[in-house]
Design a protein around this motif. Structure first.
Motif, PDB file in Angstrom:
ATOM      1  N   GLN A   1       0.824  -1.200   0.000  1.00 51.12           N
ATOM      2  CA  GLN A   1       0.000   0.000   0.000  1.00 51.12           C
ATOM      3  C   GLN A   1       0.866   1.262   0.000  1.00 51.12           C
ATOM      4  N   ALA A   2       0.380   2.285  -0.693  1.00 52.61           N
ATOM      5  CA  ALA A   2       1.088   3.567  -0.749  1.00 52.61           C
ATOM      6  C   ALA A   2       1.251   4.132   0.652  1.00 52.61           C
ATOM      7  N   SER A   3       2.341   4.819   0.869  1.00 55.52           N
ATOM      8  CA  SER A   3       2.629   5.398   2.183  1.00 55.52           C
ATOM      9  C   SER A   3       1.891   6.711   2.401  1.00 55.52           C
ATOM     10  N   GLY A   4       1.469   7.363   1.321  1.00 54.48           N
ATOM     11  CA  GLY A   4       0.794   8.645   1.432  1.00 54.48           C
ATOM     12  C   GLY A   4       1.753   9.820   1.552  1.00 54.48           C
ATOM     13  N   VAL A   5       3.018   9.586   1.266  1.00 55.33           N
ATOM     14  CA  VAL A   5       4.048  10.608   1.427  1.00 55.33           C
ATOM     15  C   VAL A   5       3.813  11.831   0.535  1.00 55.33           C
ATOM     16  N   PHE A   6       3.072  11.684  -0.541  1.00 60.75           N
ATOM     17  CA  PHE A   6       2.835  12.800  -1.447  1.00 60.75           C
ATOM     18  C   PHE A   6       1.514  13.516  -1.187  1.00 60.75           C
ATOM     19  N   GLY A   7       0.838  13.155  -0.142  1.00 58.48           N
ATOM     20  CA  GLY A   7      -0.371  13.863   0.266  1.00 58.48           C
ATOM     21  C   GLY A   7      -1.574  13.587  -0.621  1.00 58.48           C
ATOM     22  N   GLY A   8      -2.556  14.476  -0.516  1.00 60.01           N
ATOM     23  CA  GLY A   8      -3.826  14.286  -1.205  1.00 60.01           C
ATOM     24  C   GLY A   8      -3.863  14.764  -2.641  1.00 60.01           C
TER      25      GLY A   8
END
Length: 143
Positions: free
Chosen positions: A42-49
């Motif tokens: 799963q993506a870490s979300g490091v690049f935000g929304g």
């Protein structure tokens, strides 16, 4: 009668060409396996929304095309090192030797270069980064 020096030269060229093609195939095969593993994380979300990345592979592609986003590659190194090592461990002794030979930049280095797995890992990493850089990411933008 065939001149042996020209036959030998042709054989050397053919062998070198084959070695480089074989190494390219191994590098691409390793990259595909690593991509497969990254697609399942799963993506870490490091690049935000601003982006709808679903996997670490999506984020690595984004970083390769728009980055680097970090002062160093440590976040990616920590993720990729284990996957790269696993690919090196899959190699037979002959495959390892072929990849190592293809990665040596100059014949003069053959006698001094150590047969270090790091050289092969860098070749795998390069093939992975190349594929990441070529991927179309337009569908992930939220704009």
């Amino acid at each position: 009668m065939m001149d042996t020096s020209s036959a030998r030269y042709d054989l050397e060229c053919a062998a070198q060409s084959t070695l480089f093609r074989l190494a390219a195939e191994y590098n691409q095969r390793a990259a595909r396996r690593i991509i497969y593993a990254l697609q399942r994380r799963q993506a870490s979300g490091v690049f935000g929304g601003d982006y709808e990345h679903k996997s670490l592979w999506d984020e690595l592609c984004h970083d390769a095309q728009s980055g680097p986003h970090f002062d160093d590659d440590e976040p990616w190194d920590s993720i990729l090192d284990a996957l790269l090592q696993k690919e090196v461990e899959r190699l037979t002794a002959a495959e390892f030797e072929a990849l190592w030979l293809a990665a040596i930049p100059d014949v003069d280095h053959l006698t001094t270069a150590s047969r270090d797995a790091g050289v092969i890992k860098e070749e795998f990493r390069s093939a992975l980064r190349q594929q990441a850089g070529e991927r179309n990411l337009e569908r992930f933008e939220v704009w």
